[in-house]
Each structure stands twice: as C-alpha cells, then as structure tokens.
Design a protein around this motif. Structure first.
Motif, short mmCIF file in Angstrom:
data_model
loop_
_atom_site.label_atom_id
_atom_site.label_comp_id
_atom_site.label_asym_id
_atom_site.label_seq_id
_atom_site.Cartn_x
_atom_site.Cartn_y
_atom_site.Cartn_z
N PHE A 115 -33.93 -34.12 2.10
CA PHE A 115 -32.94 -34.88 1.34
C PHE A 115 -33.54 -35.43 0.05
N HIS A 116 -34.77 -35.94 0.13
CA HIS A 116 -35.43 -36.49 -1.05
C HIS A 116 -35.70 -35.40 -2.10
N GLU A 117 -36.06 -34.21 -1.64
CA GLU A 117 -36.29 -33.11 -2.57
C GLU A 117 -35.01 -32.72 -3.30
N ARG A 118 -33.89 -32.75 -2.60
CA ARG A 118 -32.61 -32.37 -3.20
C ARG A 118 -32.03 -33.48 -4.07
N HIS A 119 -32.22 -34.73 -3.66
CA HIS A 119 -31.58 -35.85 -4.33
C HIS A 119 -32.59 -36.97 -4.58
N PRO A 120 -33.52 -36.76 -5.49
CA PRO A 120 -34.57 -37.75 -5.73
C PRO A 120 -34.06 -39.08 -6.27
N VAL A 274 -26.10 -42.19 15.66
CA VAL A 274 -25.01 -43.14 15.92
C VAL A 274 -24.43 -43.64 14.60
N THR A 275 -23.11 -43.68 14.54
CA THR A 275 -22.39 -44.21 13.39
C THR A 275 -21.34 -45.19 13.89
N SER A 276 -20.85 -46.01 12.98
CA SER A 276 -19.83 -47.00 13.33
C SER A 276 -18.45 -46.45 13.05
N ARG A 277 -17.53 -46.64 13.99
CA ARG A 277 -16.14 -46.23 13.77
C ARG A 277 -15.44 -47.17 12.79
N LYS A 278 -16.04 -48.34 12.56
CA LYS A 278 -15.39 -49.35 11.71
C LYS A 278 -15.79 -49.25 10.24
N SER A 279 -16.91 -48.60 9.95
CA SER A 279 -17.43 -48.57 8.58
C SER A 279 -17.48 -47.13 8.07
N PRO A 280 -16.74 -46.82 7.01
CA PRO A 280 -16.81 -45.47 6.44
C PRO A 280 -18.17 -45.21 5.79
N LEU A 281 -18.62 -43.98 5.88
CA LEU A 281 -19.89 -43.61 5.29
C LEU A 281 -19.77 -43.37 3.79
N GLY A 282 -20.80 -43.75 3.04
CA GLY A 282 -20.85 -43.44 1.62
C GLY A 282 -21.21 -41.98 1.41
N ALA A 283 -21.10 -41.55 0.16
CA ALA A 283 -21.36 -40.14 -0.17
C ALA A 283 -22.78 -39.73 0.17
N ALA A 284 -23.76 -40.59 -0.14
CA ALA A 284 -25.16 -40.24 0.09
C ALA A 284 -25.47 -40.14 1.58
N ALA A 285 -24.99 -41.11 2.36
CA ALA A 285 -25.23 -41.06 3.80
C ALA A 285 -24.54 -39.85 4.42
N GLY A 286 -23.34 -39.55 3.95
CA GLY A 286 -22.63 -38.37 4.46
C GLY A 286 -23.37 -37.08 4.16
#
Length: 296
Positions: A115-120, A274-286
């Motif tokens: 991930f770091h190599e693709r999105h520094p 594990v992810t939360s059903r209550k909090s939508p993921l941001g673009a980077a985390a997704g």
C-alpha cells in the motif's frame, strides 16, 4: 444571519474578477442572473457593494470589508474541496489501523508495504494493541479497521471477515526431550512448567478456555507479555511455551525446539479483519482493504 450563500459566491467572483460579465462566465450564469444576485445581497445587507467603473465594477468601502472576509472563507472552502479530491484520488490522507504484534507481523505487514509503495502520500497509523483493546478502539471510532485473532465477542456492531488460519502449539527445548515424539494426554500439562502469555490477550483467553473444557487446570510458571519472549524462554529450557506456531517456526525447523503432540488436537483459530457497521470507511482505508482482498 448569513442568508443565501449563493449570493456570496456571486459576490466573490464579481469582486475577484472586477466584472459582472466575468463572474457570469465563471459561474455559467447569465449576466442578469448575476446582477439580480448582487442586488439581492445588497438589499439584505442594506449597503451598496459595487460601483460602476470604466471597465467593469469596483468595490465600495463596505464591499472591500466584506470581500476581505468572504475571500478568506471561500478560498478555505476551495482548499478543503481540493484536499477532499486528493483524498479520493489517494494522493493524501490517513488510515488508522488496530493490530497486535502477531497480526501485524504474520498477516498485515506485507499489505502495508504494498500500500505504501502504491500510495506514498497516505499516512498509515497503527495502534499496536491486543484484540480486546483493538475492538474497543474500533467501537470508539479511533481506528478505521482492525486485524484481530479469534476468539472475541461477535457483537452486532462489528463485522468480521476471517483471512487466515493460525494454530496454537506447545514447544520445548532439549531439557524436555523425553516428551519428544510421544503422544501425550492434555492432563500431562498440569505436571509441566509452562510459559504462557499474560491474561489480557485473545490467545491466553482461548487456551485457558480450551484447557478448562478438557478438565485441565494449569498454573503457568511464567506469564510473559510477548510470544517472542516465550520462544526465548523455551530455548533456554525454562519451561514449555504455548505460542502460535508462526512465532516458533524458525526454532522448530532448525531443531532447537520441538512440538509436543497430544491425543486431542487443539482447534485452529483465525485472524479476522474487523470493521464497524456504524462507521463508513474512507477512500484510503477502503483501498487498503481492497489490496488485502477483503470484503469488509
């Protein structure tokens, strides 16, 4: 009250460009629509904001004061929009992850490298904590997602996806060679000096529960904070260590440690994202989860 924010947008571009025509072109509006918006703003404020000039318009004193504030606000909005655009394009942003030493080392680390190599430009922040603490951080919204090991409470607000099997083993050094290649009963553990993790981890909770289910009560000789240290204690013949196999692989393959065999297999466990059903993921985390190949 501020009133119609669209009027301030028209005011900003008219003042910036010094022209009703220029503002109309910039905003894709007709000149009458721009003039109407400016008149409505002047009426709501009770002041004249523009005077006609030889070329276009110029601000009055009151208009200059208003523009000094509107300019800052509008340019801050533009900067905000630009940052959001960059975040969506993964040019900048942050990802907050919860992971234990074990899940980080034996699952997550290669994905973080890719991930770091693709999105520094994306900053990755890892909260290093055992499973119970990681779940607390997730529920509090402090992290975007976590990587934990079973068992843990499967409550409704948590979505869990298994990603890899793990196996708990008991390992020993040369002092205990009399147990090598023997098929042992779990009850034998009650007679042996054992080295376990401390009690605040899912690994310890799992092994305590498993042994209790099989009528085995143990009192570990040592309780340590890391599995790496358990392996080191076992290498120095201080007892029989209970660890996830990955930690002891090198010592087992080199023959410095051996694995105890039991007539009842210890069930395998899992790493889970594990992810939360209550909090939508941001673009980077997704995007990081996409690289990890998860459906969370």
């Amino acid at each position: 009250m501020v009133g119609n924010l669209e009027y301030f947008k028209v005011f900003y571009y008219t003042a910036k460009l010094g022209s009703v025509t220029g503002a109309a072109n910039e905003l894709s509006l007709s000149q009458p629509a721009v003039s109407q918006s400016l008149k409505a703003l002047e009426k709501s404020l009770g002041v004249t904001l523009f005077q006609r000039a030889s070329r276009g318009v110029r601000l009055t004193g009151e208009g200059q004061i208003l523009y000094s504030y509107v300019e800052k606000g509008y340019e801050e909005i533009e900067r905000g929009v630009e940052k959001v655009r960059k975040m969506l394009n993964l040019e900048l942003g942050e990802v907050h992850i919860g992971a234990s030493d074990m899940t980080l080392r034996f699952y997550l680390l290669p994905f973080l490298e890719e991930f770091h190599e693709r999105h520094p430009g994306i900053k990755v922040m890892v909260a290093n904590a055992p499973t119970p603490e990681t779940l607390k951080l997730l529920r509090a919204g402090t992290i975007d997602f976590g990587v934990v090991s079973t068992p843990f409470p499967r409550e409704g607000d948590i979505r869990a996806e298994p990603v890899r099997e793990i196996e708990d083993v008991f390992v020993a050094g040369r002092r205990f060679t009399s147990y090598k290649n023997k098929m042992l009963d779990l009850q034998e553990l009650e007679k042996l000096p054992l080295i376990f993790l401390e009690g605040s981890t899912s690994t310890r909770a799992y092994m305590d529960a498993y042994l209790a289910e099989n009528g085995v009560a143990v009192q570990p000789e040592f309780e340590l904070s890391t599995s790496d240290m358990i392996v080191q204690f076992a290498l120095r013949n201080l007892g029989i260590g209970c660890v996830v196999r990955d930690f002891a692989t090198e010592a087992l393959e080199s023959g410095r440690l051996f694995e105890l065999r039991f007539n009842k297999m210890i069930p395998k466990r899992e790493f889970c994202v594990v992810t939360s059903r209550k909090s939508p993921l941001g673009a980077a985390a997704g995007k990081l989860l996409d690289i990890m190949g998860t459906d969370s």
